[in-house]
Write an enzyme that holds these catalytic residues in place. Structure first.
Site, PDB file in Angstrom:
ATOM      1  CG  ASP A  70      -0.401  -0.297   2.501  1.00 23.78           C
ATOM      2  OD1 ASP A  70       0.834  -0.362   2.610  1.00 23.78           O
ATOM      3  OD2 ASP A  70      -1.178  -0.473   3.461  1.00 23.78           O
ATOM      4  CG  ASP A 480       2.004   1.028  11.709  1.00 23.15           C
ATOM      5  OD1 ASP A 480       1.177   1.539  12.477  1.00 23.15           O
ATOM      6  OD2 ASP A 480       2.057   1.300  10.504  1.00 23.15           O
TER       7      ASP A 480
END
Length: 842
Positions: A70, A480
């Protein structure tokens, strides 16, 4: 894990235009930039580290597999090494949007051809229109067609698909499903030119959330499937099915090669079609969900099959829609090309106790989940999972039954069975690609052996980097994944810094006491302190009792050269300083929200800051900042860096405002005249014969984008990357290696950490690690015994001022809290009495 929040912030920053100042200070002359050869590679984190929304197998050539990211580009599988090869590293900062890959199509007629739909966001965060990337050599080289609209490789619904499809009978023809109401598009010349299919009736109506910029656009036309049997080779396929993100009518069909279209009668309504696969027996399988994913899967889901020969719709949902256990979308869908009755589907973010992976061998009449309930809280697992290729995937935590660690994943938006090998399966997750090579053992009562299948993929959004003068060569803060200590650049780390954090946003170390570090982060749990300290180079961390005032976490951190004070600038809060490792905090005088802060690397009392267009200095350890009245500054600054070994030498990277330096602590600045753009700046070991550290920037010189190095304090520059190594967004962090001349580390937004070294036949040596000895060995005899306990007691009672070892704090700070006190004495005593099996600090 809330994936890609950091990349959205990155895009907003990237899109901002920084106005260059009209009047500059005295210019430093720079000569025309030349290039020097460098070799580039990833610092291995391993396991992927991000969401890969789709995997695509070529249907006519074995082992030809592609994966799309992505925010990290696209990859091709290398069967000889079982690793993935990145395909889009040539895109530079100005084409960062193309690292958002919306869809991939591999040609079943000519396997050398591959196509990519590129474009990261449909809103205004990035200026680029979407593009079709075309290759006739499997992604080694590319041509580009700019589309008249944007695509959304990192937008909601990105694991639906595939949006791009090649006609298996006439491979000149491609169809593309778009977003934002742009409908269905077609090319008849191998993707060179495109036109809208005006007869297609429904561009989609579903919007994830109209109240937010990121979620307000129409998801659109999400997949295209050809019925190859409806035509013959060389002639366009007549029957085509298209899935649309619309909860009323979502499946459309053309039987005349795309001239006319109608909604398929009798179709289910109220849900969104995530994937559609047409099997060789004429069954069109479709997974449905309430939402588009990939972050949530709330609501319900279904699985249907449509008999394209009879027109019958059959509900084959593994968990009945009416059941309370049906509480998630069905997203991933795979059909075994060797047996059209073998199908697999996945849940989209069921979360607890784990995800669901269902398998049917009878066309959906019956299903088996990859796990089932035993005697609660026990579960019976039909799989084993091996994360040895990326040990950090256990997230450093233990779960209580019925949950276990590691989990099967989350955001499982795609699953695929190898069309040539019924035993090979791969599926995507929010952090890696998992797969197996013994899938059919499940059908015979055996266990599926799941393992990491993401070697070669490095898709992290990296937010900060430091390369200290001793210890590990590199320590990172990562979106993350929190961040890592990188002892070996070619071997992935085993654990992340602080498992209770969701993202590491900033890291710094004390230049004169480099084992002391501070890390700031985001955390999902309210009671977690979002700053941590380490006294052993990032190997162990402790959290303080208090946070900076008004902190919501995140932001950046600056550590004094002598480790005696730390300034934290949280996201959306004013900078605050602590002199006692977070026991107490004081808001820095004269600074406010948005200040950029850095420490002098020689004088522990000095800090620097840029705030509201002014430059400030602190000479009292960060308590008070004073405007230096420096004239003719840039209007904004992205990064401030001070030079190790040079008190008062400060550099400003001001993006389009250029590169600036001061040698008097920020009272005056000079602008380098031929550095057009400087996103970030960092320093590494000086070149032979030089007494000033090598300077590294990402930016633009002589109108050429790239990475640059100066060995003479900015007088001259060389470009150290080439047109094949751009890595997209490289405006977060850069640092040279203080121990290895020429080595530089760069943080990317989606391609992990990359590092470069001068190209030569002689390898650049990795500096030897300093053996600091055993924790608890206070006299340096490589043993821990009662003598060490006696030394500890005498030291605490101040009977002696120093311990016999070189590093007192390393040896005697048993619990790693940065202090030597009675607590450490108690731990050591318990260890010697065998009351505890090991010391807290390794």
């Amino acid at each position: 894990m809330v994936k890609k929040f950091t990349s959205k912030i990155k895009a907003a920053v990237f899109a901002a235009v920084v106005a260059a100042t009209a009047i500059f200070g005295p210019a430093i002359s720079s000569q025309a930039v030349t290039s020097v050869p460098y070799k580039w590679d990833n610092v291995v984190i391993g396991g992927g580290g991000g969401f890969m929304p789709g995997i695509v197998f070529n249907e006519t050539e074995k082992d030809l597999i592609y994966a799309r990211a992505d925010i990290g580009g696209a990859y091709r599988w290398d069967p000889s090494t079982e690793t993935w090869i990145p395909l889009l590293d040539h895109f530079q900062m100005d084409e960062y949007s193309y690292y958002g890959v919306e869809s991939i199509a591999t040609d079943p007629v000519d396997p050398n051809r591959v196509y990519i739909v590129a474009g990261m966001y449909t809103n205004d965060w990035l200026p680029n229109m979407g593009a079709i990337l075309r290759s006739t050599d499997r992604g080694e080289t590319w041509e580009k067609t700019i589309l008249p609209f944007k695509m959304g490789g990192n937008m909601p619904g990105r694991s639906m698909g595939e949006r791009l499809a090649i006609d298996p009978n006439d491979n000149r023809i491609l169809y593309l499903g778009t977003r934002c109401g742009n409908g269905l598009w077609r090319s008849t010349d191998y993707g060179v030119t495109w036109s809208k299919v005006e007869s297609f009736p429904n561009p989609g109506t579903y919007i994830y959330d109209p109240n937010f910029d990121y979620t307000k656009d129409i998801i659109g036309v999400v997949w295209v499937v050809f019925d190859k049997s409806s035509s013959t080779p060389g002639n366009p396929t007549k029957t085509i099915y298209v899935g649309v993100a619309d909860k009323n009518e979502s499946i459309y069909r053309s039987t005349d090669g795309g001239v006319t279209w109608k909604a398929v009668p009798g179709q289910p309504k109220g849900l969104l079609p995530h994937h559609g696969v047409l099997a060789s027996n004429g069954m069109l399988y479709i997974t449905y969900g309430d939402t588009c994913g990939p972050y949530d899967g709330n609501g319900k889901g279904q699985v249907w099959k449509f008999n394209t020969r009879t027109g019958e719709w059959i509900d084959i949902t593994p968990i009945p829609y009416s059941s309370s256990d049906n509480r998630f979308c069905f997203a991933g869908l795979a059909v075994d090309r060797q047996n059209p009755d073998i199908i697999m589907v996945t849940s989209m973010n069921a979360w607890w106790p784990d995800e669901y992976i269902f398998r049917s061998t009878d066309g959906g009449a019956t299903w088996k989940n990859i796990w089932e309930w035993g005697m609660y809280p026990e579960r019976i697992l039909h799989y084993e999972i091996d994360i040895s290729a990326a040990p950090w995937l256990d997230w450093g935590t233990e779960k209580q039954l019925p949950e276990i660690n590691p989990k099967l994943g989350w955001m499982i938006g795609d699953i695929e069975i190898d069309p040539f090998n019924s035993d090979r399966m791969m599926y995507v997750t929010g952090a890696t690609i998992y797969g197996c090579d013994n899938l059919t053992d499940w059908d015979r009562g055996g266990k599926v052996k799941i393992e990491v299948k993401a070697t070669g993929i490095e898709e992290c959004a990296v937010l900060d980097l430091v390369s200290p003068p001793e210890g590990a060569p590199l320590v990172s803060a990562v979106g993350d994944l929190v961040g890592f200590v990188h002892d070996d650049l070619k071997v992935g780390p085993k654990k992340m810094h602080v498992p209770s954090y969701s993202s590491g946003t900033g890291i710094d170390y004390a230049e004169l006491v480099p084992n002391f570090m501070a890390l700031v982060a985001k955390a999902d749990l309210y009671d977690v302190k979002k700053i941590s300290f380490s006294y052993d180079g990032g190997r162990n961390w402790f959290q303080p009792p208090n946070e900076a005032p008004n902190s919501v976490g995140g932001g950046s951190v600056a550590v004094a050269a002598d480790a005696k004070s730390v300034i934290w600038t949280p996201e959306n809060a004013s900078p605050a300083v602590t002199t006692d490792n977070g026991n107490s905090w004081k808001v820095c005088t004269n600074l406010g929200m948005g200040a950029v802060v850095a420490s002098d690397r020689v004088n522990g009392k000095k800090f620097y800051a840029f705030y509201n267009g002014k430059f400030y200095i602190s000479t009292d350890g960060g308590l008070t900042f004073t405007d230096t009245k420096a004239p003719q500054l840039p209007k904004s600054v992205n990064k401030i860096k001070a030079v190790p070994g040079k008190e008062g030498h400060v550099w400003l990277a001001a993006r389009e405002g250029g590169l600036w330096r001061s040698t008097d602590g920020g009272y005056t600045f000079e602008k380098l005249s031929n550095v057009d753009t400087a996103h970030v700046v960092g320093f590494g070991k000086a070149a032979p014969g030089q007494d000033y550290m090598a300077i590294y920037i990402t930016g633009k010189i002589d109108n050429v984008l790239g990475f640059f190095r100066s060995d003479d304090a900015g007088k001259t520059w060389v470009r150290i990357n080439d047109d094949e190594h751009g890595y997209g967004a490289v405006d977060t962090a850069i640092t040279g290696d203080p121990r290895v001349y020429g080595r530089v580390y760069i943080a990317t937004n989606g391609r992990g950490i990359v590092y470069g070294e001068p190209a030569s036949d002689e390898p650049v040596p990795t500096p030897p690690q300093v053996d600091k000895g055993l924790v608890g060995d206070l006299n340096g005899d490589n043993r821990i015994n009662s003598t060490d306990l006696t030394l500890m007691k005498r030291y605490i009672l101040k009977s002696i001022e120093d311990l016999p070892v070189e590093d007192d704090l390393w040896a005697a700070d048993i619990n790693g809290d940065g202090k030597i006190n009675s607590t450490d004495y108690t731990y050591l005593k318990k260890y010697l009495l065998q009351a505890i099996p090991e010391l807290p600090k390794k």
